[in-house]
Scaffold this motif. Sequence first.
Motif, short mmCIF file in Angstrom:
data_model
loop_
_atom_site.label_atom_id
_atom_site.label_comp_id
_atom_site.label_asym_id
_atom_site.label_seq_id
_atom_site.Cartn_x
_atom_site.Cartn_y
_atom_site.Cartn_z
N THR A 1 0.97 -1.16 0.08
CA THR A 1 -0.06 -0.05 -0.02
C THR A 1 0.94 1.24 0.10
O THR A 1 0.55 2.19 -0.81
CB THR A 1 -0.93 -0.19 1.17
N TRP A 2 1.88 1.23 0.82
CA TRP A 2 2.80 2.49 0.79
C TRP A 2 3.36 2.73 -0.33
O TRP A 2 3.50 3.79 -0.92
CB TRP A 2 3.95 2.06 1.61
N SER A 3 3.83 1.51 -1.23
CA SER A 3 4.52 1.72 -2.57
C SER A 3 3.50 2.18 -3.44
O SER A 3 3.81 3.14 -4.36
CB SER A 3 4.97 0.40 -3.03
N ARG A 4 2.24 1.90 -3.31
CA ARG A 4 1.25 2.36 -4.29
C ARG A 4 0.89 3.87 -4.15
O ARG A 4 0.83 4.64 -4.80
CB ARG A 4 0.00 1.42 -4.25
N ILE A 5 1.06 4.28 -2.84
CA ILE A 5 0.85 5.57 -2.39
C ILE A 5 2.03 6.49 -2.99
O ILE A 5 1.78 7.61 -3.69
CB ILE A 5 0.55 5.77 -0.93
N GLU A 6 3.19 5.90 -2.73
CA GLU A 6 4.28 6.86 -2.98
C GLU A 6 4.48 7.03 -4.47
O GLU A 6 5.31 7.70 -5.14
CB GLU A 6 5.73 5.97 -2.55
N SER A 7 3.85 5.80 -5.38
CA SER A 7 4.12 5.71 -6.90
C SER A 7 2.88 6.52 -7.64
O SER A 7 3.14 6.89 -8.71
CB SER A 7 4.37 4.38 -7.59
N GLY A 8 2.02 6.96 -6.95
CA GLY A 8 0.93 7.75 -7.34
C GLY A 8 -0.09 6.90 -7.70
O GLY A 8 -1.14 7.35 -8.63
N ALA A 9 -0.08 5.78 -7.48
CA ALA A 9 -1.04 4.65 -8.28
C ALA A 9 -2.47 4.71 -7.25
O ALA A 9 -3.34 4.23 -7.79
CB ALA A 9 -0.66 3.27 -8.22
N ARG A 10 -2.14 5.31 -6.19
CA ARG A 10 -3.34 5.17 -5.19
C ARG A 10 -3.17 6.43 -4.27
O ARG A 10 -2.01 6.64 -3.58
CB ARG A 10 -3.46 3.97 -4.52
N GLU A 11 -4.21 7.13 -4.07
CA GLU A 11 -4.23 8.42 -3.13
C GLU A 11 -4.62 7.61 -1.84
O GLU A 11 -5.51 6.83 -1.47
CB GLU A 11 -5.38 9.34 -3.44
N PRO A 12 -3.94 8.13 -0.80
CA PRO A 12 -4.21 7.92 0.73
C PRO A 12 -5.42 8.29 1.15
O PRO A 12 -5.82 9.38 0.81
CB PRO A 12 -3.02 8.28 1.69
N LYS A 13 -6.20 7.26 2.10
CA LYS A 13 -7.45 7.84 2.78
C LYS A 13 -6.86 8.74 3.98
O LYS A 13 -5.78 8.70 4.32
CB LYS A 13 -8.07 6.42 3.02
N LEU A 14 -7.88 9.52 4.35
CA LEU A 14 -7.69 10.34 5.50
C LEU A 14 -6.96 9.84 6.57
O LEU A 14 -6.13 10.17 7.35
CB LEU A 14 -8.88 11.03 6.07
N GLY A 15 -7.48 8.54 7.02
CA GLY A 15 -6.83 7.92 8.11
C GLY A 15 -5.45 7.47 7.78
O GLY A 15 -4.59 7.40 8.68
N GLU A 16 -5.39 7.03 6.61
CA GLU A 16 -3.98 6.47 6.27
C GLU A 16 -2.84 7.80 6.28
O GLU A 16 -1.76 7.70 6.54
CB GLU A 16 -3.91 6.02 4.67
N VAL A 17 -3.60 9.09 5.83
CA VAL A 17 -2.77 10.26 6.10
C VAL A 17 -1.93 10.50 7.43
O VAL A 17 -1.07 10.72 7.60
CB VAL A 17 -3.31 11.33 5.48
N VAL A 18 -2.81 10.19 8.32
CA VAL A 18 -2.73 10.31 9.79
C VAL A 18 -1.59 9.41 10.10
O VAL A 18 -0.58 9.72 10.72
CB VAL A 18 -3.64 10.08 10.75
N GLY A 19 -1.72 8.15 9.64
CA GLY A 19 -0.42 7.09 10.01
C GLY A 19 0.75 7.42 9.46
O GLY A 19 1.87 7.21 9.93
#
Length: 67
Positions: A32-50
């Motif tokens: 999940t972190w990799s997908r967020i960092e690559s731009g393949a997925r935007e983080p959800k609000l709770g994930e932004v907090v983490g």
Amino acid sequence: MTALTNRVKRLRESSGLDQRDAASLSGLSQATWSRIESGAREPKLGEVVGIAAALGCLTSTILGNSE
């Protein structure tokens, strides 16, 4: 890549963490972190907090409201 994903990667690298360690600290999987960092997925609000907690910054920094 979005500005958010660039910030996450830059902050992670400046923290000296690899994706696996940052993901573990944030409560996310490494995939999940990799997908967020690559731009393949935007983080959800709770994930932004983490992510912010793992990187030792404010959520507003992740969201681009402050540096």
